[in-house]
Design an enzyme around this catalytic site. Structure first.
Site, short mmCIF file in Angstrom:
data_model
loop_
_atom_site.label_atom_id
_atom_site.label_comp_id
_atom_site.label_asym_id
_atom_site.label_seq_id
_atom_site.Cartn_x
_atom_site.Cartn_y
_atom_site.Cartn_z
N HIS A 1 -16.40 13.02 -8.96
CA HIS A 1 -15.46 12.02 -9.46
C HIS A 1 -14.24 12.60 -10.17
CE1 HIS A 1 -18.82 9.52 -8.54
NE2 HIS A 1 -18.30 8.43 -9.08
N ASP B 1 -23.55 12.73 -0.45
CA ASP B 1 -23.38 12.59 -1.91
C ASP B 1 -24.30 11.48 -2.39
OD1 ASP B 1 -22.09 12.84 -4.49
OD2 ASP B 1 -21.06 10.97 -4.03
N SER B 2 -24.42 11.39 -3.72
CA SER B 2 -25.23 10.34 -4.31
C SER B 2 -24.58 8.95 -4.15
CB SER B 2 -25.40 10.62 -5.80
OG SER B 2 -24.13 10.79 -6.42
N GLU C 1 -15.02 5.14 -11.80
CA GLU C 1 -15.39 4.03 -10.92
C GLU C 1 -14.71 2.74 -11.38
OE1 GLU C 1 -19.30 3.82 -9.43
OE2 GLU C 1 -19.15 5.88 -8.72
N CYS D 1 -17.82 17.84 -10.64
CA CYS D 1 -18.39 16.53 -10.28
C CYS D 1 -17.44 15.89 -9.28
CB CYS D 1 -18.51 15.67 -11.55
SG CYS D 1 -19.01 13.97 -11.22
N CYS E 1 -22.18 16.54 -3.49
CA CYS E 1 -22.58 16.12 -4.83
C CYS E 1 -22.95 17.35 -5.66
CB CYS E 1 -23.79 15.21 -4.70
SG CYS E 1 -24.45 14.66 -6.27
N1 DGL Z 1 -21.93 12.84 -7.26
C1 DGL Z 1 -22.33 13.17 -8.61
C2 DGL Z 1 -21.89 14.62 -8.90
O1 DGL Z 1 -21.01 15.16 -8.29
C3 DGL Z 1 -21.72 12.21 -9.63
C4 DGL Z 1 -22.32 10.82 -9.57
C5 DGL Z 1 -23.80 10.80 -9.88
O2 DGL Z 1 -24.18 11.01 -11.06
O3 DGL Z 1 -24.58 10.56 -8.97
O4 DGL Z 1 -22.45 15.23 -9.78
#
Ligand code: DGL
Length: 269
Positions: A190, A13-14, A156, A188, A76
């Site tokens: 989150h 993931d990012s 977050e 997403c 991600c």
């Molecule tokens: N992990 C990203 C997603 O699922 C969210 C956080 C980001 O913007 O990097 O889209």
């Protein structure tokens, strides 16, 4: 059973958000070892260009393939939306799963009215990846997407039940709800953390699709189909690698994972 079964599943993931996928995998596949990679130095990806995301995604894929994994999961949504081909090209015969394919399939299967909402980062929504995937599965579904850029920082911040988050959700979801969707994809990493709040805002008639859970289901099926599930002779190992360890990393990470994180390694690129 070949040795492949004992190799870990690579999840990336990012940042820390993909730990929602790790959490779902730990629950669904408790015998599997997992190696997680979070690009915490370069998060967020959701507002970056496609070329940059493709480049970063390629680097992470190479890193995990060098570690030795039996499956790759793009946790991600943003990377899955614009760079899944980069991963597949590098992975060769190693299976690659992603949250968009899993979420799109579940939504199409479960929507009765065939009006489906999708929420995600601006890059995910602009890519139209969920709608394309859903239309490939069923040309008749109507898909209404909405970018919700403020959700990532709110989650977050830990404002999972906060009034500001509720008002933000009401504002973002108004146009999608106006289309009478009966299914809403949480597109997403989150968003699973604010599932109760979103459910409250959309009402009980709208079904929420949590891509973390659906990709864990898909992973279980794929491992069984390929005969590469872990035989479970040893306890599973969990490894977490990140590109930075920022302030509050542990607190935020554990909130996503729902348990203690243990040791986290930092790579230097
Ligand atoms: N992990 C990203 C997603 O699922 C969210 C956080 C980001 O913007 O990097 O889209």
């Amino acid at each position: 059973m070949s040795d492949t079964g004992t190799l870990p599943i690579g999840v990336f993931d990012s940042g820390v958000g993909g730990l929602t996928v790790v959490r779902a995998l730990m629950e669904r596949l408790p015998l599997e070892s997992i190696t997680y990679f979070g690009d915490t130095a370069r998060v967020p990806y959701g507002v970056k260009s496609v070329a940059t995301i493709e480049h970063f995604t390629g680097q992470i894929t190479d890193h995990l393939l060098n570690q030795g994994v039996k499956m790759l999961i793009i946790a991600c949504n943003t990377m899955a939306a614009v760079a899944s081909q980069v991963v597949k090209d590098k992975a060769g015969s190693i299976p690659v799963l992603d949250v968009i394919d899993a979420g799109a399939r579940t939504a199409v299967l479960e929507s009765r009215s065939r009006a489906i909402g999708v929420i995600g980062t601006p890059t995910t929504v602009n890519s139209n990846a969920y709608a394309r995937r859903m239309h490939a599965l069923d040309g008749g579904v109507r898909v209404y997407s909405q970018a919700c850029p403020l959700f990532v920082p709110l989650v977050e911040e830990g404002w999972l039940e906060h009034e500001v988050t509720r008002l933000t959700a009401q504002e973002y979801l108004k146009p999608v709800l106006a289309e009478n969707v009966d299914t809403l994809v949480l597109g997403c990493t989150h968003y699973p953390l604010i599932k109760p709040l979103v459910q409250d805002v959309v009402g009980p008639e709208v079904r929420l699709v949590d891509s973390a859970i659906t990709v864990a289901e898909q992973a279980a099926r794929k491992l069984a189909e390929l005969g590469i599930a872990n035989p479970g002779e040893h306890l599973p190992e969990y490894r977490y690698t990140v590109t930075d360890i920022p302030l509050r990393f542990q607190t935020i990470g554990e909130r996503f994972l729902g348990r203690s994180l243990g040791r986290v390694e930092k790579v230097d690129w």
